[in-house]
Design a protein around this motif. Structure first.
Motif, PDB file in Angstrom:
ATOM      1  N   SER A 142       0.847  -1.196   0.000  1.00 27.28           N
ATOM      2  CA  SER A 142       0.000   0.000   0.000  1.00 27.28           C
ATOM      3  C   SER A 142       0.885   1.250   0.000  1.00 27.28           C
ATOM      4  N   SER A 143       0.504   2.236  -0.831  1.00 24.80           N
ATOM      5  CA  SER A 143       1.322   3.458  -0.879  1.00 24.80           C
ATOM      6  C   SER A 143       1.263   4.195   0.467  1.00 24.80           C
ATOM      7  N   LYS A 144       0.212   3.951   1.223  1.00 24.79           N
ATOM      8  CA  LYS A 144       0.093   4.602   2.552  1.00 24.79           C
ATOM      9  C   LYS A 144       1.247   4.207   3.470  1.00 24.79           C
TER      10      LYS A 144
ATOM     11  N   PHE B  40       5.187   8.317   9.640  1.00 23.39           N
ATOM     12  CA  PHE B  40       4.304   8.722  10.744  1.00 23.39           C
ATOM     13  C   PHE B  40       2.814   8.668  10.390  1.00 23.39           C
ATOM     14  N   VAL B  41       2.476   7.841   9.378  1.00 25.25           N
ATOM     15  CA  VAL B  41       1.064   7.783   8.968  1.00 25.25           C
ATOM     16  C   VAL B  41       0.209   7.116  10.047  1.00 25.25           C
ATOM     17  N   LEU B  42       0.807   6.216  10.813  1.00 25.28           N
ATOM     18  CA  LEU B  42       0.015   5.505  11.819  1.00 25.28           C
ATOM     19  C   LEU B  42       0.275   6.087  13.204  1.00 25.28           C
ATOM     20  N   GLU B  43      -0.774   6.704  13.754  1.00 28.95           N
ATOM     21  CA  GLU B  43      -0.588   7.336  15.065  1.00 28.95           C
ATOM     22  C   GLU B  43      -0.732   6.310  16.183  1.00 28.95           C
TER      23      GLU B  43
ATOM     24  N   VAL C 231     -11.068  -4.860  14.794  1.00 25.67           N
ATOM     25  CA  VAL C 231     -10.471  -3.519  14.899  1.00 25.67           C
ATOM     26  C   VAL C 231      -9.207  -3.452  14.035  1.00 25.67           C
ATOM     27  N   VAL C 232      -8.406  -4.533  14.116  1.00 26.25           N
ATOM     28  CA  VAL C 232      -7.171  -4.575  13.312  1.00 26.25           C
ATOM     29  C   VAL C 232      -7.538  -4.457  11.836  1.00 26.25           C
ATOM     30  N   ALA C 233      -8.529  -5.258  11.409  1.00 21.13           N
ATOM     31  CA  ALA C 233      -8.932  -5.254   9.997  1.00 21.13           C
ATOM     32  C   ALA C 233      -9.381  -3.853   9.577  1.00 21.13           C
ATOM     33  N   ALA C 234     -10.165  -3.200  10.446  1.00 14.95           N
ATOM     34  CA  ALA C 234     -10.704  -1.878  10.097  1.00 14.95           C
ATOM     35  C   ALA C 234      -9.580  -0.845   9.979  1.00 14.95           C
TER      36      ALA C 234
ATOM     37  N   GLU D  70      -8.857   1.100   6.685  1.00  9.27           N
ATOM     38  CA  GLU D  70      -9.182   2.530   6.572  1.00  9.27           C
ATOM     39  C   GLU D  70      -7.963   3.442   6.653  1.00  9.27           C
ATOM     40  N   LYS D  71      -7.015   3.086   7.504  1.00  6.30           N
ATOM     41  CA  LYS D  71      -5.875   3.992   7.688  1.00  6.30           C
ATOM     42  C   LYS D  71      -4.747   3.678   6.713  1.00  6.30           C
ATOM     43  N   LEU D  72      -4.538   2.362   6.470  1.00 11.48           N
ATOM     44  CA  LEU D  72      -3.382   1.994   5.653  1.00 11.48           C
ATOM     45  C   LEU D  72      -3.760   1.474   4.271  1.00 11.48           C
ATOM     46  N   GLU D  73      -5.060   1.431   4.008  1.00 11.29           N
ATOM     47  CA  GLU D  73      -5.582   0.954   2.719  1.00 11.29           C
ATOM     48  C   GLU D  73      -5.053  -0.440   2.370  1.00 11.29           C
ATOM     49  N   ILE D  74      -5.015  -1.293   3.383  1.00  8.14           N
ATOM     50  CA  ILE D  74      -4.651  -2.697   3.159  1.00  8.14           C
ATOM     51  C   ILE D  74      -5.939  -3.503   3.357  1.00  8.14           C
ATOM     52  N   GLN D  75      -6.406  -4.098   2.257  1.00  2.00           N
ATOM     53  CA  GLN D  75      -7.732  -4.736   2.277  1.00  2.00           C
ATOM     54  C   GLN D  75      -7.610  -6.238   2.539  1.00  2.00           C
ATOM     55  N   ASP D  76      -8.707  -6.796   3.015  1.00  2.00           N
ATOM     56  CA  ASP D  76      -8.906  -8.258   3.101  1.00  2.00           C
ATOM     57  C   ASP D  76      -7.692  -9.021   3.643  1.00  2.00           C
ATOM     58  N   VAL D  77      -7.228  -8.612   4.789  1.00  2.00           N
ATOM     59  CA  VAL D  77      -6.076  -9.310   5.389  1.00  2.00           C
ATOM     60  C   VAL D  77      -6.585 -10.550   6.127  1.00  2.00           C
ATOM     61  N   PRO D  78      -6.047 -11.733   5.801  1.00  2.00           N
ATOM     62  CA  PRO D  78      -6.532 -12.935   6.496  1.00  2.00           C
ATOM     63  C   PRO D  78      -6.262 -12.887   7.998  1.00  2.00           C
ATOM     64  N   LEU D  79      -7.057 -13.658   8.743  1.00  2.00           N
ATOM     65  CA  LEU D  79      -6.982 -13.598  10.208  1.00  2.00           C
ATOM     66  C   LEU D  79      -5.571 -13.892  10.731  1.00  2.00           C
ATOM     67  N   LYS D  80      -4.930 -14.901  10.134  1.00  2.00           N
ATOM     68  CA  LYS D  80      -3.602 -15.246  10.693  1.00  2.00           C
ATOM     69  C   LYS D  80      -2.603 -14.101  10.463  1.00  2.00           C
ATOM     70  N   ALA D  81      -2.783 -13.333   9.399  1.00  2.00           N
ATOM     71  CA  ALA D  81      -1.896 -12.184   9.176  1.00  2.00           C
ATOM     72  C   ALA D  81      -2.263 -11.048  10.137  1.00  2.00           C
ATOM     73  N   ARG D  82      -3.557 -10.955  10.466  1.00  2.89           N
ATOM     74  CA  ARG D  82      -3.958  -9.919  11.442  1.00  2.89           C
ATOM     75  C   ARG D  82      -3.352 -10.244  12.805  1.00  2.89           C
ATOM     76  N   ARG D  83      -3.262 -11.542  13.096  1.00  2.00           N
ATOM     77  CA  ARG D  83      -2.634 -11.933  14.381  1.00  2.00           C
ATOM     78  C   ARG D  83      -1.162 -11.509  14.406  1.00  2.00           C
TER      79      ARG D  83
END
Ligand code: ADP
Ligand code: MG
Length: 547
Positions: free
Chosen positions: A381-383, A388-391, A408-411, A415-428
Motif C-alpha cells: 500500500s502506498s500509505k 508517521f502515517v500511523l498514530e 479492529v485490526v482489519a478496520a 481505513e488507515k493503511l488501505e490494506i484490504q482483506d487481510v486474512p486472520l492469521k496475518a492480522r494476528r
C-alpha cells in the motif's frame, strides 16, 4: 478402442498431475512467503529482546550517565539540566499521608506540627499557595491553558479549568512570533471567558507558570534559553533565545496584564503536583508524545555547579532522558533507519524507542518490510510509505483488539493503511508486531525509572556504588509520579512497565515503590510552582546563576 481409452486415461492423469503440481507449487510458494513474513517477526523479536539481565545493564548505564551529566557540562548525552526548583509544594495531603503512613502517630504529628510551624515562620506555604494562578503548557501534541484556584495550606485545589488544543502542524516549523501569537491568543480568549474569578484576582496582575517541555538551559526559576527542539518542532529563530522574554513580549502585544513567574519543564510540573499530593514523591516521568524524567537531587551531588546553595539543600534536575543512549539498548534496523531519516539523527535515542511519537512509525516500518517480503498483505500500500502515517492511539487499539476475529485490526488496516482483506492469521501477526514494539518500550521505560532510583539510593541495592547489600539497605516508601497517554491510556504498556519494574527490583523492593498517576500535572504543577514563587511571596528570585 483399448488404445484410445489408454490415451484418455494417460491424458487425464497428466492433466491431474499438472493441476496438482500447480496447486502444490502455489502452496509451497505461499508457505515460503508466510515463512518469510514470520521470519521478519522472529528477527524483530530477537533484536527487541529485553531479558532482565539486559534491563539491569540499562539501569546501571542510566545511573552512570546521570552521574556523568551531573559531573560536567556535556559529560553525558543526559543533559541533567538545573531547574532552580529547590522546594516543592505541600498541601494538606502532605499532613494526611504522613499521619496515615506512620504507625507512630503522635511522633509523626509532632514532627508535622514543627514542619508547619517552620513553614509558617518563613512564609513558604501559607502565603504562597493561595489564590488564582494560570499555566500555559507547550511541548507535545496538545497545548493547554489552565486556571486553578488554590485554597492555601489546608486545602488543595478548589477549582481547575483546563482548555486543550492541538498545535497546528504548520506552527511547529514556523516562526517564534507565529507560535507565541497563537498561544497568547488562546490565553487571551481563555481569560476573556472567565466568569468565576473574584474581583480581587482580576484587579492584580495575573501570574502564570509556563511549561515549556524542550531542553532549556535555565539560569533561574523564571529564565531560560532554548538549547534545541525535539518532538517534531523546528523553529530556527528560537534556538538560543530567552523564552520568558518572548512570552512576555507576546503577552504585551496582546494587551494581557500577566506575568510569567516560573519557567518549568512538564516533568517538573508533574513532580510538583505529585509532591503536593504525596510528600514521598521523589521523581516524575512523562511518557506521551515524547518522554522525559526529573527528580530531586542533593545540591552537593550536582558537581558541575559547585557551591550551589539552595534553601532545601536539593534541586530538581531535569534529566532530558529522551537523549539517553547506551550500547545495551536493543536496537533494530528499523530504529536505525527511522533515526537516520529524522530531523534529529543521533539524538533522542531513548525517546525514539519509547514514546508515542515514534512507536507507530517503528510498527509501520516493520509492516512495510513484511509487505515487501511477501504478498500476504496484498500489494504494497502506498500509505505504508508515508512516515508517521500511523498514530499511536491506532497502534494501541490494534494491540488491544479483543474481538475474536480482530475486527479492529482489519478496520484500521483497511481505513488507515488501505490494506484490504487481510486474512486472520496475518492480522494476528500485526498484533504481535504491536506487542513486541510496545513491550520493549515499556520495559525500557521501567529500566529508566529504576536507573533514577539507583542514582538516589532507592532501588534497594545501596545506590550507584552498590556498597551495601540488598538485605541491609533499608527501603523507604518511594513514589514516582507518572503522566502521559502511553502510561495512562494504554493498558498493555502500563502492565508491561509494572511487570518489568517488579522483575528488575524484585518483589521485596518493588513493594516500596509506588507509581502514581497525576492528572494535568504539567500545567497544574506549573501553576502551583507559580504560586510558590509568586512575586508576592518571599525568596522567589534568590536562586540564580550567570548564563
Ligand atoms: P503530550 O503531547 O504533552 O505528550 P500526552 O501525554 O497526552 O501529551 O501524549 C499524547 C501522545 O500520546 C500522542 O502523541 C500519542 O502518541 C499518544 N497517545 C494518545 N492516546 C493514546 C492511547 N490511547 N494509547 C496510546 N498512546 C496514546
Ligand atoms: Mg506536554
Amino acid at each position: 478402442m483399448g488404445k484410445l481409452a489408454l490415451g484418455v486415461a494417460v491424458g487425464v492423469a497428466v492433466a491431474t498431475c499438472a493441476v496438482a503440481g500447480v496447486v502444490v507449487g502455489r502452496r509451497l510458494r505461499s508457505r515460503r512467503k508466510w515463512r518469510r513474513v514470520v521470519g521478519v517477526l522472529r528477527e524483530l523479536e530477537e533484536s527487541c529482546e529485553t531479558p532482565v539481565g539486559r534491563l539491569k545493564q540499562v539501569v546501571d548505564a542510566m545511573a552512570v550517565e546521570m552521574h556523568a551529566g551531573l559531573a560536567s557540562e556535556g559529560g553525558s548525552k543526559l543533559k541533567m539540566l538545573l531547574t532552580f526548583v529547590d522546594r516543592l509544594p505541600n498541601g494538606l495531603d502532605f499532613l494526611a499521608s504522613n499521619l496515615i503512613c506512620c504507625p507512630r502517630f503522635v511522633v509523626c504529628f509532632c514532627v508535622v506540627c514543627v514542619v508547619l510551624f517552620v513553614n509558617l515562620l518563613f512564609g513558604f506555604v501559607v502565603r504562597s499557595e493561595i489564590g488564582t494562578y494560570y499555566a500555559l503548557d507547550l511541548g507535545g501534541t496538545n497545548f493547554r491553558v489552565l486556571r486553578v484556584q488554590l485554597g492555601g495550606t489546608r486545602s488543595s485545589i478548589l477549582s481547575k479549568d483546563v482548555k486543550r488544543q492541538r498545535i497546528p502542524q504548520h506552527l511547529m516549523t514556523s516562526t517564534s512570533e507565529d507560535l507565541f501569537d497563537f498561544i497568547t491568543s488562546k490565553l487571551k480568549q481563555f481569560v476573556e471567558q472567565e466568569e468565576t474569578v473574584s474581583e480581587a484576582a482580576q484587579s492584580r496582575t495575573r501570574e502564570l507558570g509556563f511549561t515549556f517541555s524542550f531542553p532549556v538551559k535555565q539560569i533561574s526559576i523564571r529564565s531560560g534559553f532554548l538549547i534545541r527542539w525535539t518532538k517534531g518542532f523546528a523553529i530556527e529563530d528560537m534556538i538560543g533565545c530567552e523564552i520568558i522574554e518572548r512570552l512576555q513580549a507576546a503577552l504585551m502585544k496582546k494587551g494581557l496584564d500577566m506575568c510569567a513567574t516560573v519557567l518549568v519543564n512538564d516533568t517538573v510540573g508533574i513532580l510538583a503536583l505529585g509532591h503536593y499530593y504525596d510528600a514521598d514523591t521523589v521523581a516524575a516521568v512523562k511518557i506521551g508524545t515524547g518522554t522525559n524524567a526529573c527528580y530531586m537531587e542533593r545540591a552537593d551531588a550536582i558537581i558541575k555547579c559547585q557551591g550551589l546553595l539552595t534553601s532545601s539543600g536539593a534541586m530538581v534536575v531535569n534529566m532530558e532522558w529522551g537523549n539517553f543512549w547506551s550500547s545495551h539498548l536493543p536496537r533494530t534496523t528499523y530504529d536505525i533507519e527511522m533515526d537516520m531519516e529524522s530531523p534529529n539523527p543521533n539524538d533522542q535515542g531513548f525517546e525514539k524507542m519509547i514514546s508515542g511519537m515514534y512507536l507507530g512509525d517503528i510498527f509501520r516500518r516493520v509492516l512495510l518490510r513484511m509487505c515487501e517480503e511477501s504478498d500476504v498483505f496484498g500489494p504494497v500500500s502506498s500509505k505504508l510509505l508515508i512516515p508517521f502515517v500511523l498514530e499511536m492511539p491506532l497502534m494501541a487499539a490494534m494491540h488491544e483488539d479483543d474481538t475474536p476475529d480482530l475486527k479492529v485490526v482489519a478496520a484500521i488496516l483497511r481505513e488507515k493503511l488501505e490494506i484490504q482483506d487481510v486474512p486472520l492469521k496475518a492480522r494476528r501477526l500485526v498484533v504481535k508486531v504491536c506487542d513486541v514494539v510496545t513491550r520493549r518500550a515499556a520495559r525500557l521505560a521501567a529500566a529508566g525509572i529504576v536507573g533514577i532510583l539507583k542514582k538516589i539510593g532507592r532501588d534497594g541495592t545501596g545506590g550507584i556504588t552498590g556498597s551495601r547489600s540488598r538485605s541491609d539497605a533499608k527501603m523507604r516508601r518511594t513514589v514516582v509520579a507518572v503522566e502521559g497517554s502511553l502510561y495512562t491510556s494504554y493498558m498493555m504498556f502500563r502492565e508491561y512497565l509494572h511487570e518489568a519494574l517488579n522483575e528488575i527490583l524484585g518483589e521485596d523492593v518493588a513493594q516500596h515503590v509506588v507509581l502514581r498517576t497525576t492528572e494535568d500535572g504539567s500545567c497544574v504543577g506549573a501553576a502551583l510552582l507559580a504560586a510558590l514563587h509568586s512575586s508576592s511571596s518571599s525568596s522567589s528570585e534568590g536562586l540564580h546563576r550567570r548564563r
